[in-house]
Design an enzyme around this catalytic site. Structure first.
Site, PDB file in Angstrom:
ATOM      1  N   LYS B  96       0.874  -1.180   0.000  1.00 47.57           N
ATOM      2  CA  LYS B  96       0.000   0.000   0.000  1.00 47.57           C
ATOM      3  C   LYS B  96       0.907   1.225   0.000  1.00 47.57           C
ATOM      4  CE  LYS B  96      -2.998   2.699   3.054  1.00 47.57           C
ATOM      5  NZ  LYS B  96      -3.986   2.688   4.157  1.00 47.57           N
ATOM      6  N   GLY B 157      -8.500   8.079   9.857  1.00 46.59           N
ATOM      7  CA  GLY B 157      -8.835   8.032  11.282  1.00 46.59           C
ATOM      8  C   GLY B 157      -9.892   9.026  11.723  1.00 46.59           C
ATOM      9  N   ALA B 183      -9.745   4.667   4.241  1.00 44.79           N
ATOM     10  CA  ALA B 183      -9.576   5.820   5.153  1.00 44.79           C
ATOM     11  C   ALA B 183     -10.854   6.619   5.367  1.00 44.79           C
ATOM     12  CB  ALA B 183      -8.482   6.756   4.674  1.00 44.79           C
ATOM     13  N   GLY B 184     -11.073   6.965   6.628  1.00 35.79           N
ATOM     14  CA  GLY B 184     -12.163   7.850   6.999  1.00 35.79           C
ATOM     15  C   GLY B 184     -13.476   7.158   7.326  1.00 35.79           C
ATOM     16  N   ASN B 205      -9.570   0.610   9.572  1.00 39.15           N
ATOM     17  CA  ASN B 205      -8.805   0.217  10.753  1.00 39.15           C
ATOM     18  C   ASN B 205      -9.414   0.827  12.015  1.00 39.15           C
ATOM     19  OD1 ASN B 205      -6.876  -0.243  12.774  1.00 39.15           O
ATOM     20  ND2 ASN B 205      -5.153   0.139  11.464  1.00 39.15           N
ATOM     21  N   SER B 206      -9.317   2.156  12.145  1.00 46.58           N
ATOM     22  CA  SER B 206      -9.791   2.818  13.372  1.00 46.58           C
ATOM     23  C   SER B 206     -11.244   2.512  13.678  1.00 46.58           C
ATOM     24  CB  SER B 206      -9.632   4.339  13.246  1.00 46.58           C
ATOM     25  OG  SER B 206      -8.312   4.674  12.940  1.00 46.58           O
TER      26      SER B 206
END
Lengths: 67, 255
Positions: B96, B157, B183-184, B205-206
């Site tokens: 990535k 995040g 992301a986001g 992830n987050s």
């Protein structure tokens, strides 16, 4: 004999001649790590016959959690 | 099936391995997510600290395809170096590409991302760049030979979800390689929305790691990916301004 290891000065003990020896000295020979010596990535199979020289700049990295 | 660089994956959810409260929760969350692809970062080993525990030790990495990122890189050269270090582990050939151009927003530097991707493609990697939701940049990355394109839904995040569905849908419509919304993402709603827009997969992830119950949220994300994908494949109805009755308008019984 001193090397630069992960950004710090590090004194090798007597008998640490190769990258394999260095991992043993650091007690991390069981982990999956990747070694860069003087900006050259060293293949894992070559750790036992890659000599560590005074003044070498060595980076030892591994995988950590990330997204 | 999701196909990236000749590999096929049953799951359309890619999961990050950062910031879980503990190793057991992480392991259970990874399991519950049903993911086939885990992302990682490459960092200095703290060689001077004795007896440190390995946060990834609980994971059976042989069951997953590993997607190391180049997080921490601010230039193409730094990203290429991190990618090569990761590959030297002998555990992965995907990367990535993540080259951050702004510390506050963590938005990717488009020029450095292009340069790094070009170099890594030449070097034989399976390249998945993290990029903004700019269509022309996504097309340039595809033209270079990138194997999937990963536009952000919103800042890393932030949990703000999909801020510009129009921009994402332009990318999804025009690209041939898989588009992975990265992301986001904040909630299962965001995941289902991305998949309904036609995204091939979602990377998060987050949203799982920081959830109140990461294991339950991982399962929720798995279901959201599946629901969104099925909805996309099924084809949603057109939006209309006024109501259309679902029940017959004739034969109504009145005494």
């Amino acid at each position: 004999m001193n090397i630069r290891l992960n950004g710090k000065d590090y004194a090798l003990i007597e008998g640490t001649a190769t990258l394999h020896d260095l991992l043993q000295q650091l007690a991390i020979d069981g982990k999956i790590v990747i070694i860069e010596q003087n900006r050259q990535i060293i293949d894992r199979s070559r750790y036992p016959d890659t000599a560590v020289q005074p003044g070498d700049v060595i980076e030892i990295v591994h995988f950590v959690g990330g997204g | 099936m999701l196909e990236i660089g000749g590999k096929t994956f049953a799951s359309r959810l890619l999961l990050g391995t950062g910031k879980y409260p503990d190793a057991t929760t992480q392991q259970l969350a990874v399991e519950a997510s049903g993911t086939n692809i885990l992302t990682f970062s490459v960092r200095r080993l703290d060689v001077f600290a004795k007896g440190q525990t390995d946060p990834l030790a609980a994971l059976d990495l042989s069951r997953y395809d590993l997607l190391p990122n180049t997080a921490g890189a601010k230039t193409a050269e730094e990203a290429v170096r991190l990618a090569r270090l990761a590959r030297a582990s002998g555990m992965c050939d995907m990367v990535k590409v993540e080259v951050i151009g702004c510390d506050k927003t963590l938005l990717p530097d488009p020029v450095e991302t292009l340069r790094a991707s070009e170099e890594l493609i030449k070097d034989g990697f399976i390249v998945l760049p993290y990029t903004s939701d700019d269509l022309l940049l996504a097309r340039r990355l595809e033209e270079l030979g990138c194997h999937a394109i990963m536009p952000a839904a919103s800042p890393i995040g932030s949990g703000q979800g999909i801020l510009n569905p129009l921009a994402l849908s332009f990318i999804i419509e025009q690209l041939t390689v898989p588009v992975i919304v990265d992301a986001g993402i904040g909630s299962p709603t965001d995941v289902a929305y991305a998949m309904e827009l036609g995204a091939d997969a979602v990377l998060l992830n987050s949203a799982v790691a920081h959830a109140g119950d990461p294991v339950k949220m991982a399962q929720a994300m798995k279901l959201a990916v599946e629901a969104g994908r099925l909805g996309f494949e099924a084809g949603r109805i057109e939006k209309k301004r006024y109501a259309t009755a679902s029940s017959p308008m004739t034969g109504i019984s009145r005494p």
